[in-house]
Design an enzyme around this catalytic site. Sequence first.
Site, short mmCIF file in Angstrom:
data_model
loop_
_atom_site.label_atom_id
_atom_site.label_comp_id
_atom_site.label_asym_id
_atom_site.label_seq_id
_atom_site.Cartn_x
_atom_site.Cartn_y
_atom_site.Cartn_z
N SER A 6 -46.13 -25.12 -64.09
CA SER A 6 -46.60 -23.89 -63.50
C SER A 6 -46.29 -22.70 -63.82
O SER A 6 -44.81 -22.69 -64.64
CB SER A 6 -46.04 -23.93 -61.90
OG SER A 6 -45.52 -22.31 -61.82
N HIS A 31 -50.52 -24.91 -64.09
CA HIS A 31 -50.33 -24.39 -62.89
C HIS A 31 -50.85 -23.25 -62.89
O HIS A 31 -49.97 -22.29 -63.76
CB HIS A 31 -49.89 -24.91 -61.87
CG HIS A 31 -49.75 -24.78 -60.34
ND1 HIS A 31 -50.48 -25.71 -59.85
CD2 HIS A 31 -48.68 -24.57 -60.04
CE1 HIS A 31 -50.22 -25.11 -58.24
NE2 HIS A 31 -49.67 -24.69 -59.01
N ASP A 33 -50.18 -19.52 -60.67
CA ASP A 33 -49.88 -19.70 -59.22
C ASP A 33 -50.10 -18.06 -58.57
O ASP A 33 -49.88 -16.96 -59.39
CB ASP A 33 -48.82 -19.37 -58.71
CG ASP A 33 -48.20 -20.80 -58.91
OD1 ASP A 33 -48.57 -21.43 -57.73
OD2 ASP A 33 -47.07 -21.61 -58.99
N MET A 35 -50.80 -15.83 -56.41
CA MET A 35 -50.30 -14.60 -54.75
C MET A 35 -50.84 -13.42 -55.23
O MET A 35 -50.96 -12.36 -55.68
CB MET A 35 -48.88 -14.80 -55.11
CG MET A 35 -48.30 -15.65 -55.70
SD MET A 35 -46.67 -16.43 -55.02
CE MET A 35 -46.18 -17.76 -55.30
N HIS A 64 -53.97 -22.23 -57.44
CA HIS A 64 -53.46 -22.62 -56.37
C HIS A 64 -53.90 -21.39 -56.11
O HIS A 64 -52.70 -20.68 -55.93
CB HIS A 64 -51.82 -23.09 -56.66
CG HIS A 64 -51.16 -23.23 -55.85
ND1 HIS A 64 -49.99 -23.35 -55.42
CD2 HIS A 64 -51.12 -23.22 -54.13
CE1 HIS A 64 -49.14 -23.10 -54.05
NE2 HIS A 64 -50.33 -23.56 -53.55
N MET A 66 -52.87 -18.33 -53.28
CA MET A 66 -51.79 -18.27 -52.21
C MET A 66 -52.49 -16.87 -51.76
O MET A 66 -51.78 -15.91 -51.99
CB MET A 66 -50.32 -17.96 -52.39
CG MET A 66 -49.81 -19.52 -52.79
SD MET A 66 -48.53 -19.76 -53.14
CE MET A 66 -49.58 -19.76 -55.80
N MET A 135 -46.56 -28.43 -50.38
CA MET A 135 -45.66 -27.71 -50.87
C MET A 135 -44.53 -28.49 -50.17
O MET A 135 -44.58 -28.56 -48.85
CB MET A 135 -46.37 -26.73 -50.23
CG MET A 135 -47.34 -25.35 -50.70
SD MET A 135 -47.26 -25.67 -52.34
CE MET A 135 -45.88 -24.23 -52.40
N ASP A 173 -46.07 -29.57 -54.78
CA ASP A 173 -45.43 -28.57 -55.64
C ASP A 173 -44.65 -27.64 -55.10
O ASP A 173 -44.47 -27.81 -53.50
CB ASP A 173 -46.79 -27.90 -55.64
CG ASP A 173 -46.57 -26.19 -55.78
OD1 ASP A 173 -46.01 -26.05 -56.40
OD2 ASP A 173 -47.78 -25.49 -56.06
C1 DX5 Z 1 -44.53 -21.67 -55.47
C2 DX5 Z 1 -45.86 -22.55 -55.92
C3 DX5 Z 1 -45.09 -23.55 -57.02
C4 DX5 Z 1 -44.00 -23.05 -58.04
C5 DX5 Z 1 -43.22 -24.34 -58.32
O1 DX5 Z 1 -44.89 -20.71 -54.17
O2 DX5 Z 1 -46.49 -22.84 -55.20
O3 DX5 Z 1 -46.71 -23.51 -58.62
O4 DX5 Z 1 -44.09 -22.12 -59.08
O5 DX5 Z 1 -41.93 -23.74 -59.36
P1 DX5 Z 1 -41.19 -24.50 -58.77
O6 DX5 Z 1 -41.36 -25.96 -59.74
O7 DX5 Z 1 -39.90 -24.06 -60.06
O8 DX5 Z 1 -40.45 -24.66 -57.27
ZN ZN Z 2 -48.24 -23.71 -56.97
#
Ligand code: DX5
Ligand code: ZN
Length: 216
Positions: A6, A31, A33, A35, A64, A66, A135, A173
Amino acid sequence: MKVAPSILAADFTKLPEEIKKTEEAGADFLHLDIMDGVFVPNITFGPKIVETINRITAIPLDAHLMIVEPERYIDRFIEAGADWISFHAEATKNTNNCIKMIKSGSCKAGLAISPPTSWQEIEQYIAIIDFILIMTVNPGFCGQAFMPEVIPKIEEVHRHIDKNKLSCMIEVDGGVSPKNAGLLCNAGVNIVVAGASVYKSCDYNAAIKAMKCLKD
Ligand code: DX5
Ligand code: ZN
């Protein structure tokens, strides 16, 4: 097991170099993220950055989402070059539509569930999605501690997939590191996301290799 670093945990002042190093270290996916500050208490980046990353790497992009009402943005992420797209079951009332939109863009469709959500709430979709993203931290930030209490849920989903001979893959994740990767591999996980355990390590190659559960 496949590893999807990620980039949220990477050094953004050197993003192209970080991505190149990730590629050279044998990552299977990147990956991303996404948000929105509404579904989760954090804001990251959107389709423009995904499109830019897509231009500088050949690694499949695993977006991903969110974000609330992902149906409003899925097309933008498909156009930006995402290859795998997951969205949260908790974030939409249009799960079927979202899955259809992702698949019609020739992307792999994934449904994500946060730790408090039981897998039975999305059981009906497991036969039609390409992957389930389970998750193991509450979504929002990288570097959080892995929640071992989610492991039985992973095992149950794996048994359900096996029993019904489904092709749905399991991605996990949150807080994944070489310390818990073996356990996840045994629980039937196909892909692990890893932020801090890759980007805060001094050897990306060794970290990724350790999580693939391969020997030297
Ligand atoms: C959390 C994200 C993860 C995160 C993973 O909301 O979806 O993908 O960045 O990071 P680590 O492996 O450090 O938990
Ligand atoms: Zn993620």
